[in-house]
Design a protein around this motif. Sequence first.
Motif, PDB file in Angstrom:
ATOM      1  N   PHE A  52       8.196  -3.367   3.559  1.00 42.83           N
ATOM      2  CA  PHE A  52       7.140  -1.943   2.736  1.00 42.83           C
ATOM      3  C   PHE A  52       7.448  -1.117   3.776  1.00 42.83           C
ATOM      4  O   PHE A  52       8.405  -0.152   3.051  1.00 42.83           O
ATOM      5  CB  PHE A  52       5.837  -2.009   2.664  1.00 42.83           C
ATOM      6  N   PHE A  56       9.495   1.917   2.016  1.00 43.82           N
ATOM      7  CA  PHE A  56       9.524   3.905   2.029  1.00 43.82           C
ATOM      8  C   PHE A  56       9.549   4.513   3.359  1.00 43.82           C
ATOM      9  O   PHE A  56       9.917   5.334   3.009  1.00 43.82           O
ATOM     10  CB  PHE A  56       7.544   3.369   1.721  1.00 43.82           C
ATOM     11  N   LEU A  64       5.811  -1.030  -5.380  1.00 40.84           N
ATOM     12  CA  LEU A  64       4.182  -0.772  -5.492  1.00 40.84           C
ATOM     13  C   LEU A  64       4.889  -2.797  -6.057  1.00 40.84           C
ATOM     14  O   LEU A  64       3.625  -2.834  -6.509  1.00 40.84           O
ATOM     15  CB  LEU A  64       3.568   0.734  -6.145  1.00 40.84           C
ATOM     16  N   LEU A 253      -2.269  -2.942  -0.940  1.00 42.76           N
ATOM     17  CA  LEU A 253      -3.045  -2.393  -0.683  1.00 42.76           C
ATOM     18  C   LEU A 253      -3.300  -1.957   1.254  1.00 42.76           C
ATOM     19  O   LEU A 253      -2.590  -1.052   1.720  1.00 42.76           O
ATOM     20  CB  LEU A 253      -4.675  -2.000  -1.009  1.00 42.76           C
ATOM     21  N   GLN A 256      -0.077  -1.367   2.540  1.00 42.39           N
ATOM     22  CA  GLN A 256      -0.146   0.569   2.623  1.00 42.39           C
ATOM     23  C   GLN A 256      -0.420   0.953   4.126  1.00 42.39           C
ATOM     24  O   GLN A 256      -0.602   1.946   4.353  1.00 42.39           O
ATOM     25  CB  GLN A 256      -0.074   0.774   1.536  1.00 42.39           C
ATOM     26  N   ILE A 260       1.012   3.225   7.193  1.00 38.81           N
ATOM     27  CA  ILE A 260       0.407   4.553   7.428  1.00 38.81           C
ATOM     28  C   ILE A 260      -0.395   4.305   8.469  1.00 38.81           C
ATOM     29  O   ILE A 260       0.113   4.915   9.021  1.00 38.81           O
ATOM     30  CB  ILE A 260      -0.196   5.065   6.131  1.00 38.81           C
ATOM     31  N   ARG A 264       4.678   5.058   9.797  1.00 43.95           N
ATOM     32  CA  ARG A 264       5.190   5.103   9.231  1.00 43.95           C
ATOM     33  C   ARG A 264       7.362   5.136   9.173  1.00 43.95           C
ATOM     34  O   ARG A 264       7.193   5.839  10.090  1.00 43.95           O
ATOM     35  CB  ARG A 264       5.772   6.180   7.818  1.00 43.95           C
ATOM     36  N   LEU A 299      -8.887   5.182   4.346  1.00 47.11           N
ATOM     37  CA  LEU A 299      -7.213   5.817   4.126  1.00 47.11           C
ATOM     38  C   LEU A 299      -7.469   7.498   4.321  1.00 47.11           C
ATOM     39  O   LEU A 299      -6.611   7.373   4.166  1.00 47.11           O
ATOM     40  CB  LEU A 299      -6.688   5.071   3.204  1.00 47.11           C
TER      41      LEU A 299
ATOM     42  N   TYR C 100      -1.671   9.095  -2.171  1.00 42.34           N
ATOM     43  CA  TYR C 100      -2.559   8.188  -1.487  1.00 42.34           C
ATOM     44  C   TYR C 100      -3.293   8.361  -1.619  1.00 42.34           C
ATOM     45  O   TYR C 100      -5.060   7.711  -1.163  1.00 42.34           O
ATOM     46  CB  TYR C 100      -1.426   8.013  -0.533  1.00 42.34           C
ATOM     47  N   LEU C 103      -5.715   7.616  -4.727  1.00 41.40           N
ATOM     48  CA  LEU C 103      -5.642   6.833  -4.588  1.00 41.40           C
ATOM     49  C   LEU C 103      -7.440   6.183  -4.012  1.00 41.40           C
ATOM     50  O   LEU C 103      -7.579   5.083  -4.087  1.00 41.40           O
ATOM     51  CB  LEU C 103      -4.603   5.439  -4.159  1.00 41.40           C
ATOM     52  N   ALA C 104      -6.939   6.439  -2.738  1.00 43.35           N
ATOM     53  CA  ALA C 104      -7.602   6.550  -2.116  1.00 43.35           C
ATOM     54  C   ALA C 104      -9.538   6.761  -2.009  1.00 43.35           C
ATOM     55  O   ALA C 104     -10.239   5.420  -2.748  1.00 43.35           O
ATOM     56  CB  ALA C 104      -7.843   6.827  -0.484  1.00 43.35           C
ATOM     57  N   TYR C 107     -10.453   3.820  -5.299  1.00 48.43           N
ATOM     58  CA  TYR C 107     -10.919   2.646  -4.366  1.00 48.43           C
ATOM     59  C   TYR C 107     -12.152   2.805  -3.695  1.00 48.43           C
ATOM     60  O   TYR C 107     -13.364   2.166  -4.289  1.00 48.43           O
ATOM     61  CB  TYR C 107      -9.762   2.282  -2.833  1.00 48.43           C
TER      62      TYR C 107
END
Lengths: 323, 240, 288
Positions: A52, A56, A64, A253, A256, A260, A264, A299, C100, C103-104, C107
């Motif tokens: 990934f 990315f 994805l 998930l 990623q 991150i 990256r 996140l 993101y 998305l976070a 979740y």
Amino acid sequence: MVIEEKYIKERSYVLMALAILYLVLPLVFIDMPYVIFILTQMNFYLLFAFAFNFLFGLTNQLFLSVGAFAGIGAYITGILLREGMSGPVEAVILSTLLVAGIGYLVSTLSVKRRLVVIFTGVFTLAITLVFTNLTIALVTITGGETGFRIRGVNLWILDWLPHNIKYYYLSSAILLVVTILAYYILFYTKMGYAYQCILADELTAELIGIYVQRVKTLTGLFASALLGLSGSIYGLFSQLIAPSYFAFASVDLPVQLIVILGGRGTLLGPYIGAAVITVVNELLRLLGPLTLVIYGVTLIFLLAFFRNGIIEFLKRNLAPWLF
Amino acid sequence: MRNLLKVENLDAGYGPVQILWDVSLYVDYGEIVALLGPNGAGKTTLLKTIVGIIKPKKGTILLDNIPINGQPCEKIVDLGITLVLAEKELFPLLTVEENLLLGAFNKRARKRIEENLELVYTIFPKLKERAKQKAGSMSGGEQQMLAIGRALMSDPKLLLFDEPSAGLAPLYAKILYNSLRNLMEMKESLGILIVEQRVMHVEQLCERGYIMTNGRIVYQGEITASSQALEFFRKYLGVR
Amino acid sequence: MDIISLIFDGVILGLIFSLIASGLTLIYGLGNVLNLAHGELLVLSTVTTAVLSQLLGLPLILALLLGVIVTLLASAFLDKILLIPAYRLVGEDRIILGLYMTLALAYSLHGGLITAFPNAYLTINVPFFVIEIAWITLRSSQLIAALASFAILVSLYLFLKRTWHGMAIRSLTQNEIGAMLVGIPIKKYRLMVFIIGGLIVSLAGFIRSVVATVGPESGVEFTILGLLVCVIGGVRSISGTIFAGILTGLVYTFLIAMIGTYLAYVMLLVFVMITVLVRPQGILGERW
């Protein structure tokens, strides 16, 4: 030719330390098979994360479908073995080639049609959903939601080792080879230079003569090959191949998060990210769906304050030789 | 003495990069003033700073003696400054009429929307013909007309033009400048600041002007064929 | 008749799709943010309403109102606080970070809702009656769902086409600089669009619960379906999305009847993939 002469010594030390660490680690936990299991699991997720990261982190291709690609590899290998149609080596090779081909196709389509990041994301998300739905629906072939088991795979030389350790060393070997290969490419070849240019500014890279298209599609090819390879071996390791193991929430998930969190586009990033995520995961296993809440909030904070990951942060403030 | 627009000792730029250095100029009521200079001189940056897209680091901008530096763009448009960029920045999927109506978005302009629409259709009859056509489907010259028409709809006291003749066939450029001249006759207190790269375009239109290079004003005075300006251009910039 | 019944169900499903997807398109077109928490905003409303009316015994109307308010607050939170880091960036960087971030949030909300309120299922029971026109039979729930969604969509359409606010929003989705030059305040309308999106999606949730039960775990499903419809209608095209929603609902319902849920979903996904490759501006072409 070396692209960046400055930190060769420090970086080589890090790589050697990494290799030694991996070699020695299981011996420390030799009588805790569960820990070895976790470490092996982490290795596989690291491999997924590397793929990934190349896609990315280096070429801005938002795939994805990491879980789905790994899953396709696992299912192909699993089914071939279950039906007795081939031995494990041939099955794994076939899976790798197949997934590499799919990834190459997706990359090529995405590049030829000039898809922006978000459309590549939607496209690959659709692939993931198709994968999940088909594996559940085609019960006769895939065993549906419960999946199917694989047992007794012959791995010759390594066979005298207990199951977990076997796959630990196998996955570690692949991981280290990939890391060293990537390190070499990034810092010692023209291709690596191309990556750094593309990362900085894609349009300018194109204008100075870099075949951005080719770099992207080749990355798609090899990253997907890695996914197919690690996915199929992961299937052999888990001994159970089921849709939930390769679903978006199970693979994409965390992967990623790893990339991150770690950084990256860096090589060491995924290692740090994977270590953190694995520890956190184990600590949170008792919390059930609350894990999702913690992942989500984590996140959010990461993205808000450490958008470029731990490695970048450390690189800037402590150790500029990190990569 | 009160000027329509007065810019004093302006410093501005993009983030850490400073583009404008101690810029000062003024535009009077009923005047068309030229702002000339080569590419990259900072002319567009200056216009964007006046209208509020860029916030100045230092200096003042006065409209009608009211300080407007630091105000948000929508406030400045409401107070009466409208900018027309070279890229026109139209709304491609909306019709000509919808584009024009949106020009009158600010509170002040909405009160006079019908008469301004009349005015625009009088100056640019082509726009009336194509009122229901999508803006994105028109030719470059027509789009330029629409951009100017839209600017007029905002009932401006001061108009800023960034290279309005760029990419226009000479015929259209002529029509453009004639319309501007008509406009000035119809609205006596309107002030216009035109940015162009070549003296040739504006010497018929403007009596006075400024020349900018490297973010500074290097000349101010007459802009006519026989003036010092041309000498200046030829000597220091190698441009006609 | 079977086919007529399928058509009605398809249209109703499609209208609900349109409601969900139009909010997504508005937010993406104006703020350059793909709101992957959109489906969770819907579920936030239904869960709030369910909890308030079932657990706390509040009258339904009040519970519905509070449900909407909770989602509106969440939408405002999204725009004003959560996305601050994203708004500092431009272009693709903003899209990725926004994606993101939302998305976070999705979740977090998903996990939080199914943990805290695992039994918060919402079903809105409307007074039952049946309408028969010729050989067509309509249940009251279907009729109400259809009329309510239709009314909301028409209002949205008229709002966008005829009012100053609506025109400002449309112009912002087409050219942000142009809108600035004309004096349109971007941040104000960005917040407005998030609020409108949140309002419509929570109403969509209520409408859905008239014809089928909505559970706390459904957020992901709604987001994905909304996203798919968005892509089919053109991810920046509001009118395209509205029409695409109804079309998709119809076709999807028929497909489910013919080949089953899983395969119908797969076909929908494949169609979306083809659209992305062949006609990314949406099947109805370039439109506002």
